[in-house]
Design a protein around this motif. Structure first.
Motif, PDB file in Angstrom:
ATOM      1  N   ALA A  56       0.791  -1.101  -0.009  1.00  0.00           N
ATOM      2  CA  ALA A  56      -0.084  -0.174   0.095  1.00  0.00           C
ATOM      3  C   ALA A  56       0.715   1.310  -0.119  1.00  0.00           C
ATOM      4  CB  ALA A  56      -0.873  -0.049   1.198  1.00  0.00           C
ATOM      5  N   ASP A  57       2.053   0.939   0.910  1.00  0.00           N
ATOM      6  CA  ASP A  57       2.968   2.434   0.833  1.00  0.00           C
ATOM      7  C   ASP A  57       3.542   2.496  -0.655  1.00  0.00           C
ATOM      8  OD1 ASP A  57       2.404   2.690   3.722  1.00  0.00           O
ATOM      9  OD2 ASP A  57       4.372   1.791   4.104  1.00  0.00           O
ATOM     10  N   ALA A  58       3.857   1.338  -1.359  1.00  0.00           N
ATOM     11  CA  ALA A  58       4.368   1.573  -2.726  1.00  0.00           C
ATOM     12  C   ALA A  58       3.472   2.062  -3.560  1.00  0.00           C
ATOM     13  CB  ALA A  58       5.052   0.207  -3.053  1.00  0.00           C
ATOM     14  N   ARG A  59       2.393   1.623  -3.837  1.00  0.00           N
ATOM     15  CA  ARG A  59       1.306   2.160  -4.471  1.00  0.00           C
ATOM     16  C   ARG A  59       0.966   3.741  -4.141  1.00  0.00           C
ATOM     17  NH1 ARG A  59      -1.159  -2.712  -3.388  1.00  0.00           N
ATOM     18  NH2 ARG A  59      -2.624  -1.680  -1.710  1.00  0.00           N
ATOM     19  N   PHE A  60       1.149   4.192  -2.829  1.00  0.00           N
ATOM     20  CA  PHE A  60       0.867   5.653  -2.606  1.00  0.00           C
ATOM     21  C   PHE A  60       2.087   6.400  -3.041  1.00  0.00           C
ATOM     22  CE2 PHE A  60       1.810   9.387   0.358  1.00  0.00           C
ATOM     23  CZ  PHE A  60       0.533   9.727   0.407  1.00  0.00           C
ATOM     24  N   ILE A  61       3.226   6.014  -2.853  1.00  0.00           N
ATOM     25  CA  ILE A  61       4.316   6.645  -3.234  1.00  0.00           C
ATOM     26  C   ILE A  61       4.353   6.795  -4.905  1.00  0.00           C
ATOM     27  CG2 ILE A  61       6.820   6.700  -3.478  1.00  0.00           C
ATOM     28  CD1 ILE A  61       6.783   5.295  -0.833  1.00  0.00           C
ATOM     29  N   ALA A  62       4.238   5.717  -5.332  1.00  0.00           N
ATOM     30  CA  ALA A  62       4.008   5.567  -7.128  1.00  0.00           C
ATOM     31  C   ALA A  62       3.031   6.505  -7.646  1.00  0.00           C
ATOM     32  CB  ALA A  62       3.902   4.287  -7.621  1.00  0.00           C
ATOM     33  N   HIS A  63       1.952   6.631  -6.890  1.00  0.00           N
ATOM     34  CA  HIS A  63       0.717   7.680  -7.577  1.00  0.00           C
ATOM     35  C   HIS A  63       0.981   8.877  -7.189  1.00  0.00           C
ATOM     36  CE1 HIS A  63      -2.101   4.632  -9.236  1.00  0.00           C
ATOM     37  NE2 HIS A  63      -1.574   3.942  -8.370  1.00  0.00           N
ATOM     38  N   ALA A  64       1.723   9.064  -6.139  1.00  0.00           N
ATOM     39  CA  ALA A  64       2.147  10.507  -5.845  1.00  0.00           C
ATOM     40  C   ALA A  64       2.638  11.397  -7.121  1.00  0.00           C
ATOM     41  CB  ALA A  64       3.258  10.829  -4.670  1.00  0.00           C
ATOM     42  N   ARG A  65       3.239  10.715  -7.950  1.00  0.00           N
ATOM     43  CA  ARG A  65       4.059  11.513  -9.015  1.00  0.00           C
ATOM     44  C   ARG A  65       2.873  12.173  -9.982  1.00  0.00           C
ATOM     45  NH1 ARG A  65       6.077  14.957 -10.317  1.00  0.00           N
ATOM     46  NH2 ARG A  65       7.651  15.236 -11.904  1.00  0.00           N
TER      47      ARG A  65
END
Length: 125
Positions: A56-65
Motif C-alpha cells: 500500500a505504501d508503494a502504491r501511494f508513493i508511485a501514484h504521488a507523481r
C-alpha cells in the motif's frame, strides 16, 4: 488558505524524477523474501517492508507523481474560484443594500432603483 506552501510543494514535485513511477518486487539483500519497491528510472529502488503495509505504501508513493500535480492544479483552480466569488459578492453588495433599503422604506422609487441595480449587475457578469 491554510499554511500549505504550495510553491514549495510544486518545486519538490517539479524537481522529482519524472514519471510514470511504478511498483514492483525484487529480492533485497536485507529481506527474507520479495520486498515491495518503488522503481523510478535508473535510481535504486526504495525498500519497503511487505509485512508492514509495504504494498500500500508503494502504491501511494508511485501514484504521488501524478496525484500531487493534480491536487496542486485543483487547489489553484479552487483558489481562483474563491477569489472570483469574493469579487462577485463585492459587486453584489450595492444590489443587496438597495434591496434592504427597499424593504425598510417600501417606496416605489426604491423598487425601481433595485430593478436598475439588478439589471446593471447582470450586465457586468
Amino acid at each position: 488558505m491554510t499554511d500549505l506552501n504550495l510553491n514549495a510543494i510544486r518545486r519538490r514535485c517539479e524537481t522529482a524524477t519524472p514519471g510514470p513511477w511504478m511498483t514492483g518486487s525484487y529480492f533485497g539483500a536485507r529481506t527474507l523474501g520479495p520486498a515491495v519497491a518503488v522503481i523510478s528510472g535508473n535510481l535504486p529502488p526504495i525498500e519497503l517492508d511487505p509485512l508492514r503495509n509495504g504494498k500500500a505504501d508503494a502504491r501511494f508513493i508511485a501514484h504521488a507523481r501524478k496525484d500531487v500535480p493534480a491536487l496542486l492544479a485543483e487547489v489553484e483552480r479552487l483558489s481562483a474560484e474563491v477569489t472570483e466569488l469574493r469579487h462577485a459578492a463585492e459587486r453584489a453588495r450595492p444590489v443587496v443594500e438597495a434591496a434592504l433599503r427597499q424593504f425598510d422604506t417600501g417606496s416605489n422609487e426604491d423598487l425601481h432603483e433595485l430593478d436598475r441595480a439588478v439589471v446593471k449587475y447582470r450586465g457586468q457578469q
